[in-house]
Design a protein around this motif. Structure first.
Motif, PDB file in Angstrom:
ATOM      1  N   LEU A   1     -16.426  49.034  -1.852  1.00 23.59           N
ATOM      2  CA  LEU A   1     -17.364  50.056  -1.411  1.00 23.59           C
ATOM      3  C   LEU A   1     -18.120  50.630  -2.610  1.00 23.59           C
ATOM      4  CD1 LEU A   1     -15.199  52.019   1.199  1.00 23.59           C
ATOM      5  CD2 LEU A   1     -16.779  50.118   1.604  1.00 23.59           C
ATOM      6  N   GLY A   2     -19.391  50.966  -2.397  1.00 22.82           N
ATOM      7  CA  GLY A   2     -20.210  51.539  -3.455  1.00 22.82           C
ATOM      8  C   GLY A   2     -21.615  51.779  -2.944  1.00 22.82           C
ATOM      9  N   THR A   3     -22.584  51.766  -3.859  1.00 29.53           N
ATOM     10  CA  THR A   3     -23.989  51.943  -3.487  1.00 29.53           C
ATOM     11  C   THR A   3     -24.842  50.955  -4.273  1.00 29.53           C
ATOM     12  OG1 THR A   3     -24.343  53.639  -5.187  1.00 29.53           O
ATOM     13  CG2 THR A   3     -23.703  54.405  -2.982  1.00 29.53           C
ATOM     14  N   ASN A   4     -26.021  50.663  -3.743  1.00 31.96           N
ATOM     15  CA  ASN A   4     -26.991  49.775  -4.395  1.00 31.96           C
ATOM     16  C   ASN A   4     -26.377  48.409  -4.729  1.00 31.96           C
ATOM     17  OD1 ASN A   4     -28.858  51.953  -4.418  1.00 31.96           O
ATOM     18  ND2 ASN A   4     -27.942  52.727  -6.303  1.00 31.96           N
ATOM     19  N   LEU A   5     -25.628  47.859  -3.774  1.00 32.71           N
ATOM     20  CA  LEU A   5     -24.900  46.610  -3.996  1.00 32.71           C
ATOM     21  C   LEU A   5     -25.652  45.377  -3.497  1.00 32.71           C
ATOM     22  CD1 LEU A   5     -21.329  47.823  -2.974  1.00 32.71           C
ATOM     23  CD2 LEU A   5     -22.275  47.642  -5.286  1.00 32.71           C
ATOM     24  N   THR A   6     -26.851  45.542  -2.984  1.00 27.27           N
ATOM     25  CA  THR A   6     -27.605  44.409  -2.446  1.00 27.27           C
ATOM     26  C   THR A   6     -27.773  43.313  -3.501  1.00 27.27           C
ATOM     27  OG1 THR A   6     -28.808  45.865  -0.946  1.00 27.27           O
ATOM     28  CG2 THR A   6     -29.796  43.713  -1.408  1.00 27.27           C
ATOM     29  N   GLY A   7     -27.463  42.077  -3.088  1.00 26.47           N
ATOM     30  CA  GLY A   7     -27.599  40.935  -3.988  1.00 26.47           C
ATOM     31  C   GLY A   7     -26.501  40.813  -5.016  1.00 26.47           C
ATOM     32  N   ALA A   8     -25.407  41.541  -4.849  1.00 25.95           N
ATOM     33  CA  ALA A   8     -24.361  41.586  -5.881  1.00 25.95           C
ATOM     34  C   ALA A   8     -23.541  40.305  -5.938  1.00 25.95           C
ATOM     35  CB  ALA A   8     -23.439  42.776  -5.636  1.00 25.95           C
ATOM     36  N   THR A   9     -23.104  39.993  -7.140  1.00 26.27           N
ATOM     37  CA  THR A   9     -22.027  39.036  -7.347  1.00 26.27           C
ATOM     38  C   THR A   9     -20.790  39.838  -7.741  1.00 26.27           C
ATOM     39  OG1 THR A   9     -22.611  38.730  -9.679  1.00 26.27           O
ATOM     40  CG2 THR A   9     -23.595  37.215  -8.082  1.00 26.27           C
ATOM     41  N   VAL A  10     -19.608  39.241  -7.549  1.00 27.33           N
ATOM     42  CA  VAL A  10     -18.353  39.951  -7.803  1.00 27.33           C
ATOM     43  C   VAL A  10     -17.476  39.092  -8.695  1.00 27.33           C
ATOM     44  CG1 VAL A  10     -16.287  40.986  -6.771  1.00 27.33           C
ATOM     45  CG2 VAL A  10     -18.486  41.080  -5.556  1.00 27.33           C
ATOM     46  N   THR A  11     -16.913  39.692  -9.727  1.00 29.47           N
ATOM     47  CA  THR A  11     -15.880  39.026 -10.515  1.00 29.47           C
ATOM     48  C   THR A  11     -14.631  39.894 -10.537  1.00 29.47           C
ATOM     49  OG1 THR A  11     -16.608  39.995 -12.612  1.00 29.47           O
ATOM     50  CG2 THR A  11     -17.542  37.857 -12.015  1.00 29.47           C
ATOM     51  N   ILE A  12     -13.485  39.236 -10.539  1.00 27.35           N
ATOM     52  CA  ILE A  12     -12.196  39.921 -10.673  1.00 27.35           C
ATOM     53  C   ILE A  12     -11.454  39.243 -11.810  1.00 27.35           C
ATOM     54  CG2 ILE A  12     -10.040  40.554  -9.523  1.00 27.35           C
ATOM     55  CD1 ILE A  12     -11.499  40.430  -6.874  1.00 27.35           C
ATOM     56  N   GLY A  13     -11.159  40.025 -12.840  1.00 29.78           N
ATOM     57  CA  GLY A  13     -10.560  39.434 -14.025  1.00 29.78           C
ATOM     58  C   GLY A  13     -11.481  38.433 -14.696  1.00 29.78           C
ATOM     59  N   GLY A  14     -12.792  38.598 -14.514  1.00 30.86           N
ATOM     60  CA  GLY A  14     -13.765  37.699 -15.126  1.00 30.86           C
ATOM     61  C   GLY A  14     -14.064  36.456 -14.323  1.00 30.86           C
ATOM     62  N   ASN A  15     -13.356  36.249 -13.221  1.00 36.10           N
ATOM     63  CA  ASN A  15     -13.558  35.066 -12.386  1.00 36.10           C
ATOM     64  C   ASN A  15     -14.349  35.430 -11.132  1.00 36.10           C
ATOM     65  OD1 ASN A  15     -11.928  33.384 -14.100  1.00 36.10           O
ATOM     66  ND2 ASN A  15     -10.122  34.412 -13.240  1.00 36.10           N
ATOM     67  N   PRO A  16     -15.265  34.548 -10.694  1.00 34.40           N
ATOM     68  CA  PRO A  16     -16.108  34.888  -9.547  1.00 34.40           C
ATOM     69  C   PRO A  16     -15.350  34.879  -8.223  1.00 34.40           C
ATOM     70  CG  PRO A  16     -16.573  32.657 -10.313  1.00 34.40           C
ATOM     71  CD  PRO A  16     -15.638  33.265 -11.315  1.00 34.40           C
ATOM     72  N   ALA A  17     -15.564  35.918  -7.429  1.00 31.57           N
ATOM     73  CA  ALA A  17     -15.020  35.947  -6.076  1.00 31.57           C
ATOM     74  C   ALA A  17     -15.840  34.999  -5.193  1.00 31.57           C
ATOM     75  CB  ALA A  17     -15.069  37.366  -5.524  1.00 31.57           C
ATOM     76  N   THR A  18     -15.255  34.599  -4.072  1.00 35.18           N
ATOM     77  CA  THR A  18     -15.931  33.673  -3.162  1.00 35.18           C
ATOM     78  C   THR A  18     -16.250  34.382  -1.847  1.00 35.18           C
ATOM     79  OG1 THR A  18     -13.803  32.876  -2.323  1.00 35.18           O
ATOM     80  CG2 THR A  18     -14.790  31.668  -4.167  1.00 35.18           C
ATOM     81  N   GLY A  19     -17.154  33.752  -1.074  1.00 35.16           N
ATOM     82  CA  GLY A  19     -17.483  34.286   0.239  1.00 35.16           C
ATOM     83  C   GLY A  19     -18.050  35.688   0.190  1.00 35.16           C
ATOM     84  N   VAL A  20     -18.819  35.996  -0.861  1.00 30.36           N
ATOM     85  CA  VAL A  20     -19.348  37.358  -1.040  1.00 30.36           C
ATOM     86  C   VAL A  20     -20.418  37.631   0.015  1.00 30.36           C
ATOM     87  CG1 VAL A  20     -20.576  38.910  -2.596  1.00 30.36           C
ATOM     88  CG2 VAL A  20     -18.841  37.345  -3.500  1.00 30.36           C
ATOM     89  N   ASN A  21     -20.236  38.713   0.740  1.00 28.94           N
ATOM     90  CA  ASN A  21     -21.179  39.103   1.788  1.00 28.94           C
ATOM     91  C   ASN A  21     -21.418  40.611   1.697  1.00 28.94           C
ATOM     92  OD1 ASN A  21     -22.794  39.077   4.084  1.00 28.94           O
ATOM     93  ND2 ASN A  21     -21.054  39.310   5.467  1.00 28.94           N
ATOM     94  N   VAL A  22     -22.686  40.999   1.483  1.00 25.58           N
ATOM     95  CA  VAL A  22     -23.040  42.405   1.322  1.00 25.58           C
ATOM     96  C   VAL A  22     -23.668  42.912   2.616  1.00 25.58           C
ATOM     97  CG1 VAL A  22     -24.297  44.090  -0.074  1.00 25.58           C
ATOM     98  CG2 VAL A  22     -23.493  41.955  -1.115  1.00 25.58           C
ATOM     99  N   ASN A  23     -23.254  44.095   3.060  1.00 22.82           N
ATOM    100  CA  ASN A  23     -23.827  44.649   4.291  1.00 22.82           C
ATOM    101  C   ASN A  23     -25.291  45.043   4.068  1.00 22.82           C
ATOM    102  OD1 ASN A  23     -23.603  47.038   2.821  1.00 22.82           O
ATOM    103  ND2 ASN A  23     -22.805  48.217   4.530  1.00 22.82           N
ATOM    104  N   PRO A  24     -26.077  45.185   5.137  1.00 24.87           N
ATOM    105  CA  PRO A  24     -27.510  45.455   4.989  1.00 24.87           C
ATOM    106  C   PRO A  24     -27.829  46.719   4.189  1.00 24.87           C
ATOM    107  CG  PRO A  24     -27.032  44.771   7.232  1.00 24.87           C
ATOM    108  CD  PRO A  24     -25.707  44.959   6.557  1.00 24.87           C
ATOM    109  N   GLY A  25     -26.965  47.711   4.253  1.00 24.78           N
ATOM    110  CA  GLY A  25     -27.216  48.952   3.526  1.00 24.78           C
ATOM    111  C   GLY A  25     -26.854  48.900   2.059  1.00 24.78           C
TER     112      GLY A  25
END
Length: 506
Positions: free
Chosen positions: A342-366
């Motif tokens: 959860l956060g703000t201004n996350l549109t188009g975000a990529t996610v890493t955990i421990g420097g590794n990319p998360a998969t299946g990233v889906n950002v809500n419309p807001g």
């Protein structure tokens, strides 16, 4: 597009040794919105109505951009020769500094039309800022002065104020003090705008100070083109705070958003460095923009507008992202744990955990929630980072990798009702916990014993994985319910299990 690049500003070339020909170093593929404007944009400011006003140095005009739609409004507005700085007063008038015609053009931002005749100022005017008292302060590069204009009357107030050598940019703090960068003397002059007198003649800064902006915390941030850093000035004490902050190559203009993030245009590296003014540290990697970014402004909607002198356009940087939580906050080292961020201004975000990319990233419309699956990771805490075109945000050690969960088995011994006449009761209930993956007993875990709905008690497994509970007083209940049950609730790495103990009557 003109190919005869004069880096904006007469005097800037000698002060900072900018290249004499337009250069565009290789830049990354831009995901940012880019808006074409006039020839060599070098100034930008945003009005209260949300329109951005871009000064085009070679085409001698101002382009208006609707920051809600990021589209150009109408046709360019003709101004004086070689416009550079732009500032918008509270009364809605935009003041455009014309460096080659030595005057200031006033634009009504409600109608986007020029008001009256240009206001004469000093020689080679460059920067402009509006003070809380409504006066505009204009830096004059070639005669080392600042001209004061009443924005109510659009007339010059008093005589010029003498400052350092080659005054360039100016910004006004909430306390009313104006901070003027002097490119050739490598310092900042402080003007008291209540009296229009010099308060502090010289605060040493970096080499070739170019831009200046005031942060919400009141500090002034000064970019130095030749030393590639930003100096912080406490506007209460007018002293330098800490060491200069290193940025990318050739920092010029800068602006500070309401969230305290300072955006520094790096002219020679074609990017924008983001500085957190709460920590005075650079955050994330620089954001690639167009060629030779020169000026920066922040719109009321939080977007950042960067005037790129070398590519004749404006780059639009989205608002800076925030990250407040991740749930669940732990999962297996094998990855694949579904998580929600959860956060703000996350549109188009990529996610890493421990420097590794998360998969299946889906950002809500807001742009306020991300659903993803964790990557495999090393045992222990890991930092969670989201990255957008507008920056990055992290939860340090926000997720913990744990060993994969192992299945367990629990074995309960029968409760003995009678060994031989006369009646004798076996005094303990016992249950043994085993890890089915390792085949080993599991010590140190809590086992709960119940009969029917009645909790008989709890016990902890010993080195052999066995938990013992005294049943001397509770045996009648066990006998009435036809036995008892043992329960292991499970942990982050061990799955729950249970077993039933019968009543044995020999």
């Amino acid at each position: 597009m003109s190919t005869n690049f004069q880096p904006g500003l007469p005097g800037l070339l000698s002060a900072t040794a900018l290249p004499a020909a337009r250069t565009a170093a290789p830049i990354g593929i831009l995901a940012l919105t880019t808006i074409s404007v006039g020839d060599q944009p070098v100034g930008v400011a945003v009005a209260a109505n949300g329109n951005a006003y871009v000064a085009n140095y070679v085409s001698n005009d101002v382009t208006v951009i609707n920051t809600a739609t990021d589209t150009v409004v109408g046709v360019p507005i003709p101004v004086g020769a070689a416009p550079v700085g732009v500032a918008v007063a509270p009364n809605g008038k935009a003041y455009v500094v014309n460096s080659a015609s030595n005057n200031v053009t006033v634009i009504n931002t409600a109608t986007n039309t020029v008001v009256g005749v240009p206001i004469p100022v000093g020689i080679t005017p460059i920067g402009v800022a509006i003070a809380p008292n409504g006066n505009a302060y204009v830096t004059n590069l070639s005669d080392n002065t600042v001209t004061v204009i009443s924005t109510a009357m659009d007339t010059v107030v008093g005589g010029p104020i003498f400052v350092g050598n080659s005054p360039y940019a100016v910004a006004v703090a909430p306390n009313g003090n104006a901070y003027v960068t002097n490119m050739s003397s490598n310092d900042v002059t402080v003007i008291n705008t209540a009296t229009n007198t010099v308060l502090v003649p010289s605060i040493p800064v970096g080499t070739g100070p170019d831009g200046v902006a005031i942060a919400p915390n009141g500090n002034a941030y000064v970019s130095a083109f030749s030393s590639n850093n930003v100096t912080v000035i406490n506007t209460v004490t007018n002293t330098v705070v800490g060491a200069p902050i290193p940025v990318s190559t050739g920092p010029t203009g800068l602006a500070v958003a309401l969230n305290g993030k300072a955006y520094v245009a790096d002219y020679q590296s074609n990017d924008v460095t983001v500085v957190d003014t709460n920590t005075n540290a650079v955050v994330c990697t620089p954001i690639p923009v167009g060629a030779n970014p020169f000026a920066v402004a922040v719109a009321p909607n939080g977007k950042i507008y960067v005037a790129n002198q070398g590519s004749d356009d404006v780059s639009v940087i989205p608002p800076f992202p925030t990250l407040t939580s991740i749930s669940p906050n732990q999962g297996s080292t094998t990855g694949g744990t579904p998580v929600t961020l959860l956060g703000t201004n996350l549109t188009g975000a990529t996610v890493t955990i421990g420097g590794n990319p998360a998969t299946g990233v889906n950002v809500n419309p807001g742009g306020t929630a991300i659903h993803a699956f964790t990557p495999p990771g090393a045992l222990g805490p890991a930092t969670v980072t989201v990255t957008t075109d507008g920056g990055c945000a992290s939860l340090v050690n926000g997720f913990t990798y744990v060993s994969p969960s192992h299945a367990t088995s629990l074995t309960a011994t029968p409760a003995l009702a009678k060994l031989f006449p006369p009646q004798v009761y076996f005094p303990f209930l016992t249950a043994t916990l085993k890890d089915l993956v390792t085949g080993l007993p599991v010590p140190g875990q809590t086992i709960t014993f119940k009969t029917g709905t009645h909790v008989l008690g709890t016990a902890t497994t010993n080195a052999q994985g066995t938990a013992k509970l005294d049943e001397t007083l509770t045996f009648p209940l066990i006998l009435a319910n036809g036995g008892y049950d043992a329960f292991f609730a499970g942990t982050g790495t061990l799955l729950a299990s249970s077993a039933h103990g019968e009543v044995l009557t020999p």
